[in-house]
Design a protein around this motif. Structure first.
Motif, PDB file in Angstrom:
ATOM      1  N   TYR A  79      36.738  26.475  43.380  1.00  0.00           N
ATOM      2  CA  TYR A  79      37.382  27.463  42.604  1.00  0.00           C
ATOM      3  C   TYR A  79      36.615  28.474  42.074  1.00  0.00           C
ATOM      4  CZ  TYR A  79      41.221  23.991  43.134  1.00  0.00           C
ATOM      5  OH  TYR A  79      42.194  23.058  43.343  1.00  0.00           O
ATOM      6  N   TYR A  80      37.185  29.714  41.689  1.00  0.00           N
ATOM      7  CA  TYR A  80      36.622  30.762  40.887  1.00  0.00           C
ATOM      8  C   TYR A  80      36.942  30.833  39.480  1.00  0.00           C
ATOM      9  CZ  TYR A  80      34.550  31.383  45.592  1.00  0.00           C
ATOM     10  OH  TYR A  80      34.037  31.358  46.770  1.00  0.00           O
ATOM     11  N   VAL A  81      36.308  31.143  38.586  1.00  0.00           N
ATOM     12  CA  VAL A  81      36.659  31.365  37.371  1.00  0.00           C
ATOM     13  C   VAL A  81      36.229  32.859  37.074  1.00  0.00           C
ATOM     14  CG1 VAL A  81      36.223  30.745  34.844  1.00  0.00           C
ATOM     15  CG2 VAL A  81      36.132  28.767  36.522  1.00  0.00           C
ATOM     16  N   ARG A  82      37.161  33.560  36.644  1.00  0.00           N
ATOM     17  CA  ARG A  82      36.890  34.996  36.442  1.00  0.00           C
ATOM     18  C   ARG A  82      37.076  35.352  35.043  1.00  0.00           C
ATOM     19  NH1 ARG A  82      40.213  37.609  41.590  1.00  0.00           N
ATOM     20  NH2 ARG A  82      41.951  36.963  40.314  1.00  0.00           N
ATOM     21  N   ILE A  83      36.254  35.966  34.380  1.00  0.00           N
ATOM     22  CA  ILE A  83      36.276  36.218  32.898  1.00  0.00           C
ATOM     23  C   ILE A  83      36.219  37.594  32.815  1.00  0.00           C
ATOM     24  CG2 ILE A  83      35.307  36.012  30.861  1.00  0.00           C
ATOM     25  CD1 ILE A  83      34.133  33.198  32.003  1.00  0.00           C
ATOM     26  N   PHE A  84      37.215  38.298  32.200  1.00  0.00           N
ATOM     27  CA  PHE A  84      37.297  39.705  31.970  1.00  0.00           C
ATOM     28  C   PHE A  84      36.912  39.869  30.496  1.00  0.00           C
ATOM     29  CE2 PHE A  84      40.027  38.745  35.398  1.00  0.00           C
ATOM     30  CZ  PHE A  84      39.497  39.469  36.303  1.00  0.00           C
ATOM     31  N   SER A  85      36.145  40.840  30.060  1.00  0.00           N
ATOM     32  CA  SER A  85      35.864  40.870  28.530  1.00  0.00           C
ATOM     33  C   SER A  85      35.029  42.277  28.364  1.00  0.00           C
ATOM     34  CB  SER A  85      35.010  39.734  27.911  1.00  0.00           C
ATOM     35  OG  SER A  85      34.823  40.265  26.693  1.00  0.00           O
ATOM     36  N   ASN A  86      35.275  43.207  27.461  1.00  0.00           N
ATOM     37  CA  ASN A  86      34.560  44.167  26.971  1.00  0.00           C
ATOM     38  C   ASN A  86      34.068  45.154  28.268  1.00  0.00           C
ATOM     39  OD1 ASN A  86      34.876  43.384  24.494  1.00  0.00           O
ATOM     40  ND2 ASN A  86      32.969  42.124  24.440  1.00  0.00           N
ATOM     41  N   LYS A  87      34.908  45.393  29.302  1.00  0.00           N
ATOM     42  CA  LYS A  87      34.589  46.257  30.218  1.00  0.00           C
ATOM     43  C   LYS A  87      33.843  45.532  31.322  1.00  0.00           C
ATOM     44  CE  LYS A  87      35.449  50.555  27.779  1.00  0.00           C
ATOM     45  NZ  LYS A  87      34.676  51.555  27.374  1.00  0.00           N
ATOM     46  N   ARG A  88      33.702  44.260  31.339  1.00  0.00           N
ATOM     47  CA  ARG A  88      32.979  43.499  32.316  1.00  0.00           C
ATOM     48  C   ARG A  88      33.695  42.410  32.799  1.00  0.00           C
ATOM     49  NH1 ARG A  88      27.357  41.260  30.519  1.00  0.00           N
ATOM     50  NH2 ARG A  88      27.857  39.626  32.174  1.00  0.00           N
ATOM     51  N   LYS A  89      33.412  42.030  34.164  1.00  0.00           N
ATOM     52  CA  LYS A  89      34.025  40.841  34.723  1.00  0.00           C
ATOM     53  C   LYS A  89      32.963  40.236  35.353  1.00  0.00           C
ATOM     54  CE  LYS A  89      36.414  40.034  39.169  1.00  0.00           C
ATOM     55  NZ  LYS A  89      36.891  40.945  40.155  1.00  0.00           N
ATOM     56  N   ASP A  90      33.113  38.818  34.866  1.00  0.00           N
ATOM     57  CA  ASP A  90      31.960  37.668  35.595  1.00  0.00           C
ATOM     58  C   ASP A  90      32.703  36.746  36.314  1.00  0.00           C
ATOM     59  OD1 ASP A  90      29.505  38.440  34.072  1.00  0.00           O
ATOM     60  OD2 ASP A  90      30.547  38.252  32.311  1.00  0.00           O
ATOM     61  N   THR A  91      32.336  36.403  37.621  1.00  0.00           N
ATOM     62  CA  THR A  91      32.748  35.277  38.321  1.00  0.00           C
ATOM     63  C   THR A  91      31.912  34.105  38.616  1.00  0.00           C
ATOM     64  OG1 THR A  91      34.199  36.997  39.361  1.00  0.00           O
ATOM     65  CG2 THR A  91      33.790  35.046  40.598  1.00  0.00           C
ATOM     66  N   PHE A  92      32.381  32.961  38.614  1.00  0.00           N
ATOM     67  CA  PHE A  92      31.651  31.761  38.494  1.00  0.00           C
ATOM     68  C   PHE A  92      32.293  30.774  39.498  1.00  0.00           C
ATOM     69  CE2 PHE A  92      31.127  33.277  34.278  1.00  0.00           C
ATOM     70  CZ  PHE A  92      29.664  33.141  34.091  1.00  0.00           C
ATOM     71  N   LYS A  93      31.610  30.496  40.342  1.00  0.00           N
ATOM     72  CA  LYS A  93      32.075  29.531  41.621  1.00  0.00           C
ATOM     73  C   LYS A  93      32.029  27.936  40.941  1.00  0.00           C
ATOM     74  CE  LYS A  93      30.054  28.308  45.562  1.00  0.00           C
ATOM     75  NZ  LYS A  93      29.667  28.617  46.932  1.00  0.00           N
ATOM     76  N   VAL A  94      33.062  27.159  40.992  1.00  0.00           N
ATOM     77  CA  VAL A  94      32.934  25.825  40.536  1.00  0.00           C
ATOM     78  C   VAL A  94      33.585  24.888  41.587  1.00  0.00           C
ATOM     79  CG1 VAL A  94      34.384  24.320  38.840  1.00  0.00           C
ATOM     80  CG2 VAL A  94      33.737  26.622  38.143  1.00  0.00           C
ATOM     81  N   LEU A  95      33.079  23.745  41.639  1.00  0.00           N
ATOM     82  CA  LEU A  95      33.240  22.726  42.823  1.00  0.00           C
ATOM     83  C   LEU A  95      33.877  21.807  42.175  1.00  0.00           C
ATOM     84  CD1 LEU A  95      33.104  21.898  45.824  1.00  0.00           C
ATOM     85  CD2 LEU A  95      30.779  20.731  45.154  1.00  0.00           C
ATOM     86  N   LYS A  96      35.180  21.233  42.621  1.00  0.00           N
ATOM     87  CA  LYS A  96      35.830  19.976  42.117  1.00  0.00           C
ATOM     88  C   LYS A  96      35.556  19.071  43.082  1.00  0.00           C
ATOM     89  CE  LYS A  96      39.926  18.263  40.194  1.00  0.00           C
ATOM     90  NZ  LYS A  96      41.391  17.885  40.464  1.00  0.00           N
ATOM     91  N   LEU A  97      35.048  17.911  42.987  1.00  0.00           N
ATOM     92  CA  LEU A  97      34.814  16.942  43.924  1.00  0.00           C
ATOM     93  C   LEU A  97      35.781  15.771  43.965  1.00  0.00           C
ATOM     94  CD1 LEU A  97      31.020  16.171  43.268  1.00  0.00           C
ATOM     95  CD2 LEU A  97      31.927  17.572  44.954  1.00  0.00           C
ATOM     96  N   ARG A  98      36.614  15.758  42.929  1.00  0.00           N
ATOM     97  CA  ARG A  98      37.881  14.674  43.060  1.00  0.00           C
ATOM     98  C   ARG A  98      38.962  15.238  42.270  1.00  0.00           C
ATOM     99  NH1 ARG A  98      35.035   9.141  41.395  1.00  0.00           N
ATOM    100  NH2 ARG A  98      32.950   9.969  42.145  1.00  0.00           N
TER     101      ARG A  98
END
Length: 98
Positions: A79-98
């Motif tokens: 899954y990807y967590v996208r965070i939008f704030s103060n004219k920025r966009k950060d994307t984090f990759k998250v792995l769910k095992l179960r």
């Protein structure tokens, strides 16, 4: 030590996401590194196919420094967590095992 200092990269991420990978407990925590700068954001959870699973607007301050969400209703995978704030966009990759 000098080489490590010279090669040190400036921190570009505005927050940290943990635990990653998720095992057993499906609670994901998002914590801004500087809540005074990073006070409000939109958080999206996106599947690896690009489908937005959830969207939430969150406010942070020095007393409310973390946001937790559960991925318990979702299948295992990336899954990807996208965070939008103060004219920025950060994307984090998250792995769910179960």
């Amino acid at each position: 030590a000098v080489v490590n200092f010279m090669e040190q990269k400036p921190q570009t991420e505005a927050c940290e996401i943990y635990p990653n990978p998720l095992q057993g407990d499906d609670t994901l925590t998002i914590s801004p590194l500087h809540p005074d700068i990073f006070d409000s954001c939109d958080i999206e959870l996106v599947t690896s196919q690009g489908q937005v699973v959830s969207r939430k607007t969150v406010r942070f301050d020095w007393l409310n420094r973390t946001y937790t969400t559960t991925l318990s209703g979702l299948t295992s995978g990336i899954y990807y967590v996208r965070i939008f704030s103060n004219k920025r966009k950060d994307t984090f990759k998250v792995l769910k095992l179960r």
